[in-house]
Motif scaffolding. Structure first.
Motif, PDB file in Angstrom:
ATOM      1  N   ASN A   1    -126.824  57.453  78.189  1.00  0.00           N
ATOM      2  CA  ASN A   1    -126.972  56.878  79.630  1.00  0.00           C
ATOM      3  C   ASN A   1    -126.956  55.792  79.727  1.00  0.00           C
ATOM      4  O   ASN A   1    -126.882  55.039  78.882  1.00  0.00           O
TER       5      ASN A   1
ATOM      6  N   GLU B   1    -131.101  63.310  79.594  1.00  0.00           N
ATOM      7  CA  GLU B   1    -130.129  63.434  80.123  1.00  0.00           C
ATOM      8  C   GLU B   1    -128.808  62.568  79.526  1.00  0.00           C
ATOM      9  O   GLU B   1    -129.318  61.713  79.095  1.00  0.00           O
TER      10      GLU B   1
ATOM     11  N   THR C   1    -124.884  60.969  80.656  1.00  0.00           N
ATOM     12  CA  THR C   1    -124.022  60.818  81.841  1.00  0.00           C
ATOM     13  C   THR C   1    -122.516  61.082  81.369  1.00  0.00           C
ATOM     14  O   THR C   1    -121.748  60.520  80.398  1.00  0.00           O
TER      15      THR C   1
ATOM     16  N   TYR D   1    -118.087  57.982  83.641  1.00  0.00           N
ATOM     17  CA  TYR D   1    -118.651  56.771  84.103  1.00  0.00           C
ATOM     18  C   TYR D   1    -117.438  55.988  84.646  1.00  0.00           C
ATOM     19  O   TYR D   1    -116.368  55.790  83.998  1.00  0.00           O
TER      20      TYR D   1
ATOM     21  N   LYS E   1    -121.887  63.818  87.396  1.00  0.00           N
ATOM     22  CA  LYS E   1    -122.934  63.213  87.701  1.00  0.00           C
ATOM     23  C   LYS E   1    -124.128  63.467  86.520  1.00  0.00           C
ATOM     24  O   LYS E   1    -123.548  64.065  85.698  1.00  0.00           O
ATOM     25  N   PRO E   2    -125.146  62.568  86.037  1.00  0.00           N
ATOM     26  CA  PRO E   2    -125.714  62.613  84.917  1.00  0.00           C
ATOM     27  C   PRO E   2    -126.414  64.035  85.066  1.00  0.00           C
ATOM     28  O   PRO E   2    -126.991  64.684  86.015  1.00  0.00           O
TER      29      PRO E   2
END
Lengths: 263, 398
Positions: free
Chosen positions: B159, B169, B171, B174, B209-210
């Motif tokens: 992340n 979580e 990502t 990006y 999205k994350p």
């Protein structure tokens, strides 16, 4: 003509079905093992080896083998027993599936009643008993000599010590008392025999707890295994000699790292 | 009969109104207090200790999750401290067995100008190999340019937030300077899956999205070998058609005191307070890949519904404890504490049960606010009494 064609068709269908079944058959490879298990063909059961359909795996007392199939299922085999390919599927490891609710409320109860063991930290390192230090043969040594020169260091006040020697898969233990710190035993096909594994220990007590004393394992190589290992080690010795290391040092290192000490 | 019912009804109305007002005031106070937590340096250690806490962690730490079969589609190879020559030999051996994809979770930042490096560069640019890079503050930390040609790559950051936080979580993609970059596990999973399946599952949108990581297991849940062991295998066909990840799993494998490339995850045995990291980076990647392959994503309940649920529970708690306060005079505090304890235990159980089924509700803030609202009832009672000294204010307490 039609009959010939029909019989050929039957034969082809049989071949296809048989081959398909062969392809569809599970394949298992050894993922973990304890001890030195062997297949009946004397093939070593080491990590990564596939269990072939015609193999038989022999496991002695403390030996265990864990196998994994292509879908990640785990199978555990333990000795003393012999297993054929068809036996593997019957030994699937049953995963512990205790109810989540039960686990949760057990956790709450242990927290609530403060039954959880307290974590105790101790700033210390552990050292084993150094009263008797076994020098040779080192633990797990592989030897190929007509006689074995057992050597140890006695740091106690006692003069008399006892050498305990037993065959790894046997019950009989030989005990010899001596006032020295070494002993020469011959590979005489009686007390010591090629191709067998032994355990030896030194104790200050004439009747120690045989389970508690610390044994060193010792393998007396048979001619064939020795030649195989020697070939591998000769390459190492040659390589390091070319790099300028003295041969005695290389052999010492091989004995310490590879436990191959026949020199 | 009717004359008795009317005051009862109006009393009930008063109870709901008082509960609503009490909840509202408690929530406003809660928000004001939380702002203090954010802004007061004095509370920082407390804030720091609580920000990584989740009741859901006990699901893993107390091993409440079901034991699953080993994931044999993903094979982990531990490079330990082997030299480049051995790593090259490992890569070549795996490629010979025709794997589906190889993920190389290792950075090679310097060049030895050796034959090994030349061969490594060739292998790392094979169409089946995905290399890694780090994306830090919009900067790329790549392998030495000698190794970077037209091969596939993925960033290994989980992340782009706190670096010391528990990895919950990741990502997946990006966007930087109008270019979209893919995370390493996403690139690996994408290479493994067919394009049709990738789009049919709606991954391009889903992975924009994350996303919370649905952890399957630590390294023991994946087929793993030290590189030296793997090279000694007489038959290496276990990697055929598999995802093979090269990375670090400790020396020796699984060493709990080795913290190189190790991170905090919800699987840590210590759920709050000081502990050592528990999971190697490669295993986190493997868990993410497994989640993408088997489509076992978690559904996180949106913030809006969390707020609604918190308000609803706080409202119910306020109504119940206002009612209880008028019924019990001496034992009220004891009963309240017992009920709140039972509520907390059952609510955590419920959220963990939902988590087991892939639904994530962060229970800690809901419980904290509900308990606060339940405790606020006494303040509300005093407030009502005070207002009644000044003016007439109809209340359930009167």
């Amino acid at each position: 003509m039609a009959r010939i064609l029909f019989s050929r068709l039957i034969f082809i269908i049989f071949c296809v079905v048989y081959t398909a079944e062969g392809f569809g058959q599970e394949s298992y490879y050894i993922y973990q093992k304890t001890g030195e298990p062997l297949f009946s063909s004397d093939k070593k059961a080491i990590r990564g080896v596939y269990f072939e359909t015609l193999d038989t795996l022999r496991l002695s007392d403390d030996e265990k083998v864990t196998l994994v199939n292509q879908t990640g299922e785990i199978f555990a085999l333990s000795g003393p027993n012999a297993y054929v390919f068809q036996d593997i599927s019957k030994n699937k490891v049953q995963l512990n599936q205790t109810s989540f609710t039960r686990k949760y409320f057990t956790y709450v109860w242990t927290q609530f009643t403060n039954r959880r063991k307290s974590k105790q930290e101790a700033g210390v390192v552990y050292r084993e008993d150094r009263t008797i230090i076994k020098h040779f043969p080192v633990d797990s040594a592989k030897l190929y000599q007509p006689s074995i020169f057992f050597r140890w260091e006695n740091n106690s006040e006692a003069d008399l010590v006892y050498l305990f020697l037993k065959q790894r898969d046997g019950d009989h233990i030989t005990k010899i008392g001596t006032a020295s710190d070494s002993m020469l035993l011959y590979v005489d096909n009686n007390l010591l025999k090629k191709g067998r594994q032994y355990e030896w220990a030194i104790s200050l007590e004439p009747f120690p707890s045989l389970k508690d004393i610390k044994y060193n394992t010792l393998t007396l190589l048979d001619d064939e295994t020795f030649q195989e290992l020697k070939k591998e080690m000769d390459v190492l010795i040659k390589t390091f000699t070319l790099l300028g290391y003295p041969e005695a040092k290389i052999k010492e290192a091989i004995c310490a790292d590879y436990k191959f000490c026949p020199y | 009969m009717d004359s008795e019912l009317v005051p009862k009804r109006s009393k009930r109305k008063l109870l709901w109104r008082d509960a609503f007002l009490s909840t509202l005031l408690s929530l406003i106070t809660c928000i004001l207090l939380s702002l203090l937590f954010v802004n007061l340096n004095f509370f920082n250690p407390l804030k720091k200790a609580l920000e990584d806490f989740s009741f859901l962690d006990i699901y893993y730490s107390e091993q409440m999750h079901p034991y699953l079969e080993m994931d044999s589609n993903i094979v982990l190879i531990n490079i330990e401290h082997e030299n480049r020559e051995t790593i090259l030999e490992g890569l070549q051996n795996v490629l010979e067995e025709n794997p589906a994809v190889i993920g190389f979770d290792v950075m090679l930042q310097h060049l030895d100008k050796s034959k090994t490096d030349t061969l490594l560069a060739r292998v790392l640019n094979d169409k089946k190999v995905i290399s890694s890079y780090i994306l830090k503050k919009s900067q790329f930390f790549l392998n030495h340019p000698f190794f970077v040609r037209d091969g596939k790559q993925g960033y290994v950051n989980y992340n782009f937030g706190y670096q010391d936080a528990v990895v919950r979580e990741f990502t997946p993609t990006y966007v930087f300077q109008e270019n979209t970059f893919e995370a390493f596990p996403v690139a690996v999973a994408k290479s493994y899956m067919s394009t049709d399946e990738w789009y049919a599952r709606g991954y391009p949108k889903k992975l924009s999205k994350p996303i919370l990581i649905n952890y399957k297991s630590d390294y023991l849940g994946f087929v793993h070998f030290p590189l030296k062991d793997f090279l000694s295998f007489p038959d290496k066909k276990m990697v055929k058609d598999k995802i093979v990840l090269f990375g670090y799993l400790g020396s020796p494998t699984g060493n709990p005191f080795d913290v190189e490339d190790k991170h905090f995850t919800p699987l840590n045995k210590v759920t709050a307070g000081k502990s050592i990291p528990d999971m190697y980076g490669m295993v986190i990647h493997a868990n993410i890949i497994s989640m993408i392959l088997y489509n076992t994503f978690l559904y996180e309940v949106p913030l809006f519904w969390m707020v609604i649920l918190t308000f609803f529970l706080s409202f119910l708690a306020s109504a119940y404890f206002i009612w209880l306060d008028t019924k019990l005079k001496i034992s009220y505090r004891t009963v309240r504490k017992a009920i709140l304890f039972v509520f907390t235990v059952l609510f955590v159980w419920l959220t963990i049960a939902l988590f087991k089924n892939g639904i994530v509700i962060k229970s800690a803030p809901i419980i904290a606010v509900t308990l606060f609202s339940a405790g606020f009832v006494k303040f509300y009672k005093h407030l009502v009494k005070y207002i009644n000294t000044k003016t007439v204010f109809n209340s359930y307490y009167r």
